[in-house]
Design a protein around this motif. Sequence first.
Motif, PDB file in Angstrom:
ATOM      1  N   ARG A 244      32.432  -0.646  -5.942  1.00 50.94           N
ATOM      2  CA  ARG A 244      32.955  -0.650  -4.577  1.00 50.94           C
ATOM      3  C   ARG A 244      33.731  -1.951  -4.376  1.00 50.94           C
ATOM      4  O   ARG A 244      33.215  -3.032  -4.687  1.00 50.94           O
ATOM      5  N   VAL A 245      34.953  -1.879  -3.859  1.00 52.55           N
ATOM      6  CA  VAL A 245      35.839  -3.041  -3.818  1.00 52.55           C
ATOM      7  C   VAL A 245      36.406  -3.247  -2.416  1.00 52.55           C
ATOM      8  O   VAL A 245      36.654  -2.294  -1.677  1.00 52.55           O
ATOM      9  N   VAL A 246      36.613  -4.537  -2.080  1.00 53.28           N
ATOM     10  CA  VAL A 246      37.289  -4.922  -0.843  1.00 53.28           C
ATOM     11  C   VAL A 246      38.192  -6.115  -1.169  1.00 53.28           C
ATOM     12  O   VAL A 246      37.700  -7.222  -1.374  1.00 53.28           O
ATOM     13  N   PRO A 247      39.522  -5.913  -1.262  1.00 50.54           N
ATOM     14  CA  PRO A 247      40.414  -7.050  -1.446  1.00 50.54           C
ATOM     15  C   PRO A 247      40.540  -7.831  -0.143  1.00 50.54           C
ATOM     16  O   PRO A 247      40.589  -7.238   0.943  1.00 50.54           O
ATOM     17  N   SER A 248      40.591  -9.166  -0.249  1.00 51.26           N
ATOM     18  CA  SER A 248      40.680 -10.011   0.944  1.00 51.26           C
ATOM     19  C   SER A 248      41.462 -11.277   0.589  1.00 51.26           C
ATOM     20  O   SER A 248      40.894 -12.235   0.064  1.00 51.26           O
ATOM     21  N   GLY A 249      42.774 -11.248   0.847  1.00 48.65           N
ATOM     22  CA  GLY A 249      43.607 -12.411   0.541  1.00 48.65           C
ATOM     23  C   GLY A 249      43.622 -12.697  -0.941  1.00 48.65           C
ATOM     24  O   GLY A 249      43.966 -11.831  -1.748  1.00 48.65           O
TER      25      GLY A 249
END
Length: 268
Positions: A244-249
Amino acid sequence: MRIRVVDAFAERAFTGNPAGVCVLDAGPWPDDSWMQSVAAEMNHAETAFVRPSERADADWDLRWFTPTLEERLCGHATLATTHALAADGKVSGKVAFASLSGILTATVADDGITLDFPVNRPIATPAPDGLEAALQAEPLETYVTGELRDLLVVVRDEATVRAIDPDYDALAGIIERGNLRGVVVTAQGSEYDFVSRFFAPSSGIPEDPVTGSAHTSLAPYWSERLGRDELTGYQASARGGIVRVVPSGDRVYLKGNAITVLDGELFV
């Protein structure tokens, strides 16, 4: 000396990506050649070595070895290490690791472990000569992924990703000529947002079961393509694994579960 095998990015035993985990006492690192020999003996994609850190900005020092070389970044072995330390009661909540890729943090929660890794943004590049023949699949888009220098290859669909049976010798030649780490093949998924596979024959890993670090480029790519920040990827190897992934900057959060499948004694 205690050593464990932990299945990372796994929902049940014998899935995900197995990593060796060796928790060391405080003090100097063992000789590099010894750690490399242990990794070769374990013969998993990665074996992690971790020790209490003397740095002010880190709790532990962490290194990763494939069967043939030391890696700069490894997601699944970091997840496995965090799981092992948490199982021993040595960490809880947020923990910081000093590594060749800088300070990496992991957060332990009831629903999984979240890794905070640097992003590796894909940069468009022409397909190398011989890539289609090596993969036996048509590349629609090709990218180089930041400092990791993976070749990210987008293909037509999930069925194409799952059917790939590469010519490993030809693929190793492409990797070596391009000064690459490995080749990531991906497409939009049906049950999951995207699917992928990872090949690194030049690093002693013909196919890696689940590659956390590759998701530091897959996450921003598919986030932009699909218009969402929270995504679920499935690495469609024979073992399979969910990331599960969340790109943030300039960071990417990778979340998964882990299971200890072997706990033993290393005689040295």
